[in-house]
Design a protein around this motif. Structure first.
Motif, PDB file in Angstrom:
ATOM      1  N   THR A   9       0.991  -1.089   0.179  1.00  0.00           N
ATOM      2  CA  THR A   9       0.012  -0.412   0.356  1.00  0.00           C
ATOM      3  C   THR A   9       0.957   1.023   0.539  1.00  0.00           C
ATOM      4  OG1 THR A   9      -2.234   1.124   0.962  1.00  0.00           O
ATOM      5  CG2 THR A   9      -0.037   0.119   2.715  1.00  0.00           C
ATOM      6  N   GLY A  10       0.451   2.246  -0.359  1.00  0.00           N
ATOM      7  CA  GLY A  10       1.322   3.500  -0.480  1.00  0.00           C
ATOM      8  C   GLY A  10      -0.145   4.324  -0.979  1.00  0.00           C
ATOM      9  N   THR A  18       2.815   1.445  -5.058  1.00  0.00           N
ATOM     10  CA  THR A  18       2.111   0.465  -4.835  1.00  0.00           C
ATOM     11  C   THR A  18       1.173   0.131  -6.578  1.00  0.00           C
ATOM     12  OG1 THR A  18       1.915   0.765  -2.936  1.00  0.00           O
ATOM     13  CG2 THR A  18       0.302  -0.677  -3.894  1.00  0.00           C
ATOM     14  N   ALA A  19       1.002   0.666  -7.133  1.00  0.00           N
ATOM     15  CA  ALA A  19       0.431   0.088  -8.430  1.00  0.00           C
ATOM     16  C   ALA A  19       1.271  -0.152  -9.518  1.00  0.00           C
ATOM     17  CB  ALA A  19      -0.261   1.685  -9.357  1.00  0.00           C
ATOM     18  N   GLU A  25       5.456  -7.498  -9.902  1.00  0.00           N
ATOM     19  CA  GLU A  25       5.069  -8.238  -8.401  1.00  0.00           C
ATOM     20  C   GLU A  25       4.736  -9.307  -8.081  1.00  0.00           C
ATOM     21  OE1 GLU A  25       7.450 -10.315  -6.531  1.00  0.00           O
ATOM     22  OE2 GLU A  25       8.830  -8.786  -6.412  1.00  0.00           O
ATOM     23  N   ASP A  26       4.649 -10.334  -8.697  1.00  0.00           N
ATOM     24  CA  ASP A  26       4.159 -11.520  -9.115  1.00  0.00           C
ATOM     25  C   ASP A  26       3.366 -11.864  -7.177  1.00  0.00           C
ATOM     26  OD1 ASP A  26       3.458 -11.637 -11.756  1.00  0.00           O
ATOM     27  OD2 ASP A  26       5.328 -12.981 -12.162  1.00  0.00           O
ATOM     28  N   ARG A  27       4.247 -11.654  -6.966  1.00  0.00           N
ATOM     29  CA  ARG A  27       4.136 -11.725  -4.954  1.00  0.00           C
ATOM     30  C   ARG A  27       3.641 -11.221  -4.374  1.00  0.00           C
ATOM     31  NH1 ARG A  27      10.333 -11.719  -2.948  1.00  0.00           N
ATOM     32  NH2 ARG A  27      10.077  -9.832  -4.255  1.00  0.00           N
ATOM     33  N   LEU A  28       3.051 -10.013  -4.536  1.00  0.00           N
ATOM     34  CA  LEU A  28       1.883  -9.393  -4.096  1.00  0.00           C
ATOM     35  C   LEU A  28       0.551  -9.745  -4.387  1.00  0.00           C
ATOM     36  CD1 LEU A  28       3.246  -6.058  -5.039  1.00  0.00           C
ATOM     37  CD2 LEU A  28       3.210  -7.054  -2.594  1.00  0.00           C
ATOM     38  N   LYS A  29      -0.422 -10.422  -2.982  1.00  0.00           N
ATOM     39  CA  LYS A  29      -1.413 -10.646  -3.110  1.00  0.00           C
ATOM     40  C   LYS A  29      -2.602 -10.231  -3.068  1.00  0.00           C
ATOM     41  CE  LYS A  29      -3.952 -14.736  -0.114  1.00  0.00           C
ATOM     42  NZ  LYS A  29      -4.640 -15.331   1.033  1.00  0.00           N
ATOM     43  N   ALA A  30      -2.235  -8.644  -2.735  1.00  0.00           N
ATOM     44  CA  ALA A  30      -3.403  -7.104  -2.413  1.00  0.00           C
ATOM     45  C   ALA A  30      -2.568  -6.611  -2.521  1.00  0.00           C
ATOM     46  CB  ALA A  30      -4.019  -7.476  -1.423  1.00  0.00           C
ATOM     47  N   THR A  31      -3.010  -5.636  -3.511  1.00  0.00           N
ATOM     48  CA  THR A  31      -2.475  -3.932  -3.294  1.00  0.00           C
ATOM     49  C   THR A  31      -3.440  -2.754  -3.010  1.00  0.00           C
ATOM     50  OG1 THR A  31      -2.626  -3.765  -5.851  1.00  0.00           O
ATOM     51  CG2 THR A  31      -0.987  -4.342  -4.862  1.00  0.00           C
ATOM     52  N   ALA A  32      -3.374  -2.098  -1.800  1.00  0.00           N
ATOM     53  CA  ALA A  32      -4.492  -0.675  -1.080  1.00  0.00           C
ATOM     54  C   ALA A  32      -3.801   0.344  -2.604  1.00  0.00           C
ATOM     55  CB  ALA A  32      -4.938  -1.123  -0.484  1.00  0.00           C
ATOM     56  N   ILE A  33      -4.564   0.808  -3.054  1.00  0.00           N
ATOM     57  CA  ILE A  33      -3.513   2.454  -4.224  1.00  0.00           C
ATOM     58  C   ILE A  33      -4.417   3.328  -3.056  1.00  0.00           C
ATOM     59  CG2 ILE A  33      -2.518   3.498  -6.618  1.00  0.00           C
ATOM     60  CD1 ILE A  33      -2.946   0.477  -7.572  1.00  0.00           C
ATOM     61  N   TYR A  58       6.743   7.884 -22.466  1.00  0.00           N
ATOM     62  CA  TYR A  58       5.446   7.884 -23.585  1.00  0.00           C
ATOM     63  C   TYR A  58       4.705   6.829 -23.561  1.00  0.00           C
ATOM     64  CZ  TYR A  58      10.093   9.328 -25.533  1.00  0.00           C
ATOM     65  OH  TYR A  58      10.718  10.384 -26.044  1.00  0.00           O
ATOM     66  N   GLY A  59       4.167   6.927 -21.547  1.00  0.00           N
ATOM     67  CA  GLY A  59       3.110   6.112 -21.670  1.00  0.00           C
ATOM     68  C   GLY A  59       1.884   6.547 -22.530  1.00  0.00           C
ATOM     69  N   ILE A  60       1.461   8.377 -22.316  1.00  0.00           N
ATOM     70  CA  ILE A  60       0.072   8.615 -22.865  1.00  0.00           C
ATOM     71  C   ILE A  60       0.453   8.271 -24.459  1.00  0.00           C
ATOM     72  CG2 ILE A  60      -1.159  10.168 -23.601  1.00  0.00           C
ATOM     73  CD1 ILE A  60      -1.300  11.602 -20.987  1.00  0.00           C
ATOM     74  N   ALA A  61       1.900   8.495 -25.546  1.00  0.00           N
ATOM     75  CA  ALA A  61       0.979   8.268 -26.741  1.00  0.00           C
ATOM     76  C   ALA A  61       1.770   7.241 -26.784  1.00  0.00           C
ATOM     77  CB  ALA A  61       3.057   9.046 -27.081  1.00  0.00           C
ATOM     78  N   ASN A  62       1.837   5.847 -26.117  1.00  0.00           N
ATOM     79  CA  ASN A  62       1.406   4.312 -26.195  1.00  0.00           C
ATOM     80  C   ASN A  62      -0.254   4.010 -25.787  1.00  0.00           C
ATOM     81  OD1 ASN A  62       4.003   3.333 -27.452  1.00  0.00           O
ATOM     82  ND2 ASN A  62       4.476   4.354 -25.876  1.00  0.00           N
ATOM     83  N   GLY A  63      -0.695   4.629 -25.144  1.00  0.00           N
ATOM     84  CA  GLY A  63      -2.091   4.423 -24.720  1.00  0.00           C
ATOM     85  C   GLY A  63      -2.331   4.131 -23.435  1.00  0.00           C
ATOM     86  N   LEU A  64      -1.333   3.998 -22.298  1.00  0.00           N
ATOM     87  CA  LEU A  64      -1.675   3.823 -20.920  1.00  0.00           C
ATOM     88  C   LEU A  64      -1.699   4.923 -19.907  1.00  0.00           C
ATOM     89  CD1 LEU A  64      -0.174   1.691 -19.556  1.00  0.00           C
ATOM     90  CD2 LEU A  64       1.739   3.243 -19.049  1.00  0.00           C
ATOM     91  N   ASP A  65      -3.310   4.423 -19.527  1.00  0.00           N
ATOM     92  CA  ASP A  65      -3.742   5.124 -18.195  1.00  0.00           C
ATOM     93  C   ASP A  65      -3.443   4.605 -17.351  1.00  0.00           C
ATOM     94  OD1 ASP A  65      -5.279   6.828 -17.550  1.00  0.00           O
ATOM     95  OD2 ASP A  65      -6.838   7.626 -19.252  1.00  0.00           O
ATOM     96  N   PHE A  66      -4.456   4.748 -16.123  1.00  0.00           N
ATOM     97  CA  PHE A  66      -4.176   4.449 -14.676  1.00  0.00           C
ATOM     98  C   PHE A  66      -4.719   3.315 -14.943  1.00  0.00           C
ATOM     99  CE2 PHE A  66      -3.547   9.360 -14.405  1.00  0.00           C
ATOM    100  CZ  PHE A  66      -2.397   9.167 -13.172  1.00  0.00           C
ATOM    101  N   PRO A  67      -6.086   3.573 -15.140  1.00  0.00           N
ATOM    102  CA  PRO A  67      -6.811   2.020 -14.928  1.00  0.00           C
ATOM    103  C   PRO A  67      -5.656   0.707 -15.680  1.00  0.00           C
ATOM    104  CG  PRO A  67      -8.555   3.871 -16.624  1.00  0.00           C
ATOM    105  CD  PRO A  67      -6.833   4.541 -16.126  1.00  0.00           C
ATOM    106  N   ASP A  68      -4.464   1.054 -16.361  1.00  0.00           N
ATOM    107  CA  ASP A  68      -4.030  -0.047 -17.492  1.00  0.00           C
ATOM    108  C   ASP A  68      -3.317  -0.794 -15.754  1.00  0.00           C
ATOM    109  OD1 ASP A  68      -5.246   0.279 -19.161  1.00  0.00           O
ATOM    110  OD2 ASP A  68      -3.832   1.772 -19.641  1.00  0.00           O
ATOM    111  N   LEU A  69      -3.193   0.258 -14.648  1.00  0.00           N
ATOM    112  CA  LEU A  69      -2.134  -0.424 -13.930  1.00  0.00           C
ATOM    113  C   LEU A  69      -3.110  -1.003 -12.929  1.00  0.00           C
ATOM    114  CD1 LEU A  69       0.143   3.423 -13.314  1.00  0.00           C
ATOM    115  CD2 LEU A  69       0.730   1.147 -14.511  1.00  0.00           C
TER     116      LEU A  69
END
Length: 175
Positions: A9-10, A18-19, A25-33, A58-69
């Protein structure tokens, strides 16, 4: 460390970390953002871009947005925590949550993505923290109480190491 029960969490920059940890990190069972999730559309419409480390090059240029995380870690448990008066736009946070809920539902895991909000600025609140504790208790099998503990805080002024002259200089200009 119980390797089967690792969570992250963070808040703010910690929410960013955290996002991203949740994606890689595959070992994370749960995250709180907390106080990070919104959408780029709503961020641009409100305060615009800020801290460069919170955005992928270049996140936006490549279509990366918050929901993707968040979607990238589906169907693992995720809690999105927001506050109504944060500079990370609450409307974007709600839109992100709704989009993620739809995608988690398609994976048969709608109950694995959660929402919590409170009325505050860019801050952690007792209500949000208690939901955070409850979330981790539920998903990390930890037998504890979800109540926020009352602790004596260190006075903020005792943490300042700059004298008054340097304190004034530090805040009179921004980059």
């Amino acid at each position: 460390v119980d390797m089967e029960n690792i969570g992250a969490t963070g808040r703010s920059g910690g929410g960013t970390q955290t996002a991203w940890l949740g994606v890689f990190e595959d070992r994370l069972k749960a995250t709180a953002i907390e106080n990070y999730i919104t959408t780029f559309r709503r961020l641009i419409q409100s305060i615009g871009f800020q801290d460069a480390e919170q955005h992928a090059s270049y996140g936006i240029a490549n279509g990366l947005d918050f929901p993707d995380l968040v979607v990238a870690r589906a169907p693992k448990p995720t809690l999105i925590i927001a506050t109504e008066a944060d500079f990370f736009n609450i409307q974007g946070a709600r839109e992100t949550y709704e989009e993620i809920q739809t995608l988690y539902a398609k994976l048969g895991a709608k109950d694995q993505v959660n929402w919590q909000s409170d009325i505050a600025g860019h801050a952690s609140t007792p209500k949000n923290r208690e939901r955070l504790y409850e979330f981790f208790l539920e998903h990390l099998s930890t037998p504890k109480d979800n109540q926020d503990l009352k602790i004596d805080l260190i006075p903020a002024e005792s943490l300042v190491v700059l004298d008054k002259v340097h304190q004034k200089k530090m805040f009179e200009h921004t980059v």
